[in-house]
Design a protein around this motif. Structure first.
Motif, PDB file in Angstrom:
ATOM      1  N   UNK A 151       0.662  -1.165  -0.126  1.00 22.46           N
ATOM      2  CA  UNK A 151      -0.072  -0.122  -0.034  1.00 22.46           C
ATOM      3  C   UNK A 151       0.773   1.408  -0.060  1.00 22.46           C
ATOM      4  N   UNK A 152       0.315   2.422  -0.165  1.00 25.96           N
ATOM      5  CA  UNK A 152       0.588   3.870  -0.249  1.00 25.96           C
ATOM      6  C   UNK A 152      -0.177   4.604   0.624  1.00 25.96           C
ATOM      7  N   UNK A 153       0.644   5.361   1.491  1.00 29.98           N
ATOM      8  CA  UNK A 153      -0.334   6.496   2.191  1.00 29.98           C
ATOM      9  C   UNK A 153       0.574   7.854   1.682  1.00 29.98           C
ATOM     10  N   UNK A 154      -0.704   8.593   1.703  1.00 29.15           N
ATOM     11  CA  UNK A 154      -0.091  10.070   1.341  1.00 29.15           C
ATOM     12  C   UNK A 154      -0.681  10.766   2.464  1.00 29.15           C
ATOM     13  N   UNK A 172       4.502   7.471   1.928  1.00 26.13           N
ATOM     14  CA  UNK A 172       5.110   6.415   2.438  1.00 26.13           C
ATOM     15  C   UNK A 172       4.447   5.037   1.939  1.00 26.13           C
ATOM     16  N   UNK A 173       5.377   3.946   1.944  1.00 24.67           N
ATOM     17  CA  UNK A 173       4.822   2.596   1.347  1.00 24.67           C
ATOM     18  C   UNK A 173       4.837   1.828   2.599  1.00 24.67           C
ATOM     19  N   UNK A 174       4.018   0.758   2.590  1.00 30.32           N
ATOM     20  CA  UNK A 174       4.020  -0.341   3.291  1.00 30.32           C
ATOM     21  C   UNK A 174       3.789  -1.609   2.548  1.00 30.32           C
ATOM     22  N   UNK A 188       4.106 -10.693   8.616  1.00 25.61           N
ATOM     23  CA  UNK A 188       5.112  -9.718   8.805  1.00 25.61           C
ATOM     24  C   UNK A 188       4.469  -8.470   8.166  1.00 25.61           C
ATOM     25  N   UNK A 189       4.529  -7.385   8.921  1.00 22.71           N
ATOM     26  CA  UNK A 189       4.143  -6.273   8.343  1.00 22.71           C
ATOM     27  C   UNK A 189       5.318  -5.374   8.356  1.00 22.71           C
ATOM     28  N   UNK A 190       5.354  -4.458   7.338  1.00 25.88           N
ATOM     29  CA  UNK A 190       6.529  -3.367   7.150  1.00 25.88           C
ATOM     30  C   UNK A 190       5.891  -1.985   6.843  1.00 25.88           C
ATOM     31  N   UNK A 191       6.179  -1.112   7.946  1.00 25.27           N
ATOM     32  CA  UNK A 191       5.786   0.166   7.569  1.00 25.27           C
ATOM     33  C   UNK A 191       6.894   1.121   7.088  1.00 25.27           C
ATOM     34  N   UNK A 196      11.823   6.037   4.299  1.00 28.71           N
ATOM     35  CA  UNK A 196      11.881   7.492   4.104  1.00 28.71           C
ATOM     36  C   UNK A 196      11.976   8.492   5.342  1.00 28.71           C
ATOM     37  N   UNK A 197      12.948   9.493   5.169  1.00 27.86           N
ATOM     38  CA  UNK A 197      13.388  10.328   6.151  1.00 27.86           C
ATOM     39  C   UNK A 197      12.169  11.665   5.915  1.00 27.86           C
TER      40      UNK A 197
END
Length: 224
Positions: A151-154, A172-174, A188-191, A196-197
């Motif tokens: 997914x992608x979050x804006x 950001x991408x998850x 397993x989840x990756x946020x 990205x800083x």
């Protein structure tokens, strides 16, 4: 809420809130309780199983909301009145038996209406937020227990409470991988997958806060 015969369920919500504000080092004197009032109009639409569209518009007012004190970073101040108006839309779609999509968008107009900083944006509240998430089950590849997700979050721009410092928007991408067998689920989840800083917010007193970097979380679930 009322369910119409063709799958649409409109609703209306009215609420009032009362929240005491406690804690040392918050207000220079005793904090007044935070009070709120909200009206929301919305609908839920389920055209077919696995598919849904949910939408709403809302108008919220808050009094005595805490905000950062630009003159003394040890304390907070309380705004006279804050009004948050906005709309949100969510779409859940089962594209195929294996593929699900979830999309969401929120617009917020958050302003201080009285007291200090009247007419300014409420601090830390972004105007726009959007997300898109996809899940794919690998049953066609002979792996029915495996599900992949991405997914992608804006997050849109936000302000410091005095409309002086603007925090830039960021994306950001998850990702997710899940395996289910019997009563067991391993996931397993990756946020912030690409680490990205970014800055989540900047306040009127001049300090900014870094967002959380890449986070990987594993879980094991047993259902009984």
């Amino acid at each position: 809420m009322y369910e119409l015969p063709f799958g649409v369920t409109p609703y209306v919500t009215y609420a009032q809130s009362f929240n005491p504000v406690f804690g040392s080092g918050v207000c220079a004197t005793v904090c007044a309780p935070q009070r709120g009032e909200m009206v929301e109009l919305g609908f839920k639409y389920n055209p077919t199983p696995g598919n849904a569209i949910n939408g709403a518009i809302f108008d919220t007012t808050e009094r005595n909301r805490l905000a950062s004190d630009p003159d003394d970073d040890r304390f907070s101040i309380q705004t006279g009145k804050v009004r948050i108006r906005g709309a949100e839309l969510e779409v859940l779609a089962r594209v195929t038996p294996e593929l699900d999509l979830i999309g969401a968008y929120t617009y917020l107009d958050a302003r201080v209406e009285s007291g200090d900083n009247s007419g300014k944006h409420v601090e830390t509240v972004p105007d726009h937020q959007a997300s898109l998430w996809a899940k794919y089950r690998l049953s066609l590849l002979g792996l029915p227990g495996v599900t992949l997700g991405g997914g992608v979050r804006y997050i849109g721009t936000s302000w410091d409470g005095t409309d002086t410092l603007r925090t830039p928007d960021y994306t950001l991408f998850d990702a997710m991988v899940r395996y289910e067998t019997g009563s067991w689920r391993l996931q397993v989840n990756a946020s912030n997958l690409f680490d990205k800083r970014h800055l989540t917010t900047c306040l009127a007193r001049g300090d900014c806060f870094l967002g959380i970097g890449r986070t990987v979380l594993g879980s094991v679930t047993y259902k009984f």
